[in-house]
Design a protein around this motif. Structure first.
Motif, short mmCIF file in Angstrom:
data_model
loop_
_atom_site.label_atom_id
_atom_site.label_comp_id
_atom_site.label_asym_id
_atom_site.label_seq_id
_atom_site.Cartn_x
_atom_site.Cartn_y
_atom_site.Cartn_z
N SER A 1 4.80 -0.86 -5.94
CA SER A 1 3.50 -0.71 -5.29
C SER A 1 2.42 -0.14 -6.20
CB SER A 1 3.63 0.22 -4.07
OG SER A 1 4.44 -0.35 -3.08
N THR A 2 2.79 0.56 -7.23
CA THR A 2 1.82 1.22 -8.10
C THR A 2 2.06 0.76 -9.54
OG1 THR A 2 3.34 3.04 -8.55
CG2 THR A 2 1.95 3.24 -6.60
N ARG B 1 0.83 -1.20 0.00
CA ARG B 1 0.00 0.00 0.00
C ARG B 1 0.86 1.25 0.00
NH1 ARG B 1 -4.58 -1.62 4.56
NH2 ARG B 1 -5.59 -3.26 3.36
N GLN C 1 -8.33 -3.65 -9.01
CA GLN C 1 -7.36 -2.82 -8.29
C GLN C 1 -8.04 -2.15 -7.10
OE1 GLN C 1 -5.39 0.67 -10.22
NE2 GLN C 1 -3.58 -0.61 -10.08
N GLY C 2 -7.38 -2.22 -5.94
CA GLY C 2 -7.95 -1.66 -4.72
C GLY C 2 -8.70 -2.67 -3.88
N LYS D 1 1.23 5.08 1.29
CA LYS D 1 0.74 5.98 2.34
C LYS D 1 1.32 7.37 2.11
CE LYS D 1 0.09 2.38 5.85
NZ LYS D 1 0.41 1.94 7.22
N ARG E 1 -8.98 -6.59 -1.98
CA ARG E 1 -8.09 -7.52 -1.28
C ARG E 1 -7.61 -8.66 -2.18
NH1 ARG E 1 -7.78 -7.33 4.25
NH2 ARG E 1 -9.13 -5.83 5.30
#
Length: 241
Positions: A46-47, A2, A130-131, A4, A133
């Motif tokens: 991560s992205t 994730r 995407q987004g 942050k 679990r």
């Protein structure tokens, strides 16, 4: 995996300027302060990102042609801009590997071509997850032979609209155990140890593109020594005014 981000509101900067010595009464009436943001946690994978050969292993090539694998700052920018081609494999089920036959069949149906410099985008449709679990657990995956087939056609920058290039980890592990194979895990990535290539993961919106006739531009961050970099990937359809 994730990301942050800490957001700082405008008024914080007013206090910073006060601490530097400027009284509030001498601050411009329209000076609200400046907003600021800090990325407190983000891995390079991560992205939406592009992987460098270093991600696949410490060396690239075979035999006497083996060299240290390149990290992301060495990606040739001329390779980051090129004609695009979308391969539609949305019919593939979770856990079902993508083969070179799948790719060639779709190319034959669409009329798209993969030649030197083509940037191939594999559309699985899993960007809709995407987004969630289950994002990293769901999807198909590129086989080693399909990956190598693209490289052999001259494609060295390629991408996919799901969490990873290969089958999700649990599918790879289950299949390796079932078949007793020691050459299956991470097979698509591992091609890059022999034949270096650059691979994008976690793309989105490939459904908005035609099969061909557009240009792809990949803009990775220049992170010295990194195995990958977050990237803004843009498709240009039609002429730029």
């Amino acid at each position: 995996m994730r990301v942050k981000i800490k957001h700082r509101p405008h008024w914080v900067a007013r206090w910073l300027v006060r601490a530097l010595g400027l009284p509030f009464k001498l601050m411009p009436k329209d000076f609200a302060g400046w907003a600021d943001d800090t990325i407190t946690k983000m891995g390079v994978h991560s992205t939406t990102h592009i992987d460098a050969p270093w991600h696949y292993g410490p060396t690239s090539g075979e035999g006497e042609h083996t060299t240290p694998a390149l990290t992301i700052e060495h990606i040739p920018l001329e390779k980051c801009i090129g004609p695009g081609a979308v391969i539609d494999v949305t019919h593939k089920s979770d856990g079902d590997v993508i083969t070179s036959e799948d790719i060639q069949k779709d190319l034959a149906e669409s009329g798209a071509e993969v030649t030197e410099g083509t940037i191939v985008l594999i559309r699985t449709g899993r960007d809709k997850l995407q987004g969630t679990r289950d994002y990293w657990k769901r999807g198909t995956g590129m086989s080693a032979e399909a990956t190598e087939w693209l490289i052999n056609q001259g494609c060295v920058v390629m991408g996919i609209d799901q969490w990873g290039w290969d089958l999700p980890f649990h599918h790879q592990i289950d299949q390796a155990k079932k078949e007793g194979r020691d050459n299956l895990f991470w097979e698509g990535h591992r091609v890059g140890q022999r034949k270096p290539y650059w691979q994008m993961e976690q793309l989105v919106n490939l459904s908005a593109l035609p099969k061909y006739g557009f240009k792809v531009c990949v803009f990775p961050l220049k992170l010295v020594g990194a195995s990958a970099a977050p990237a803004r990937v843009v498709a240009i359809v039609g002429d730029i005014p």
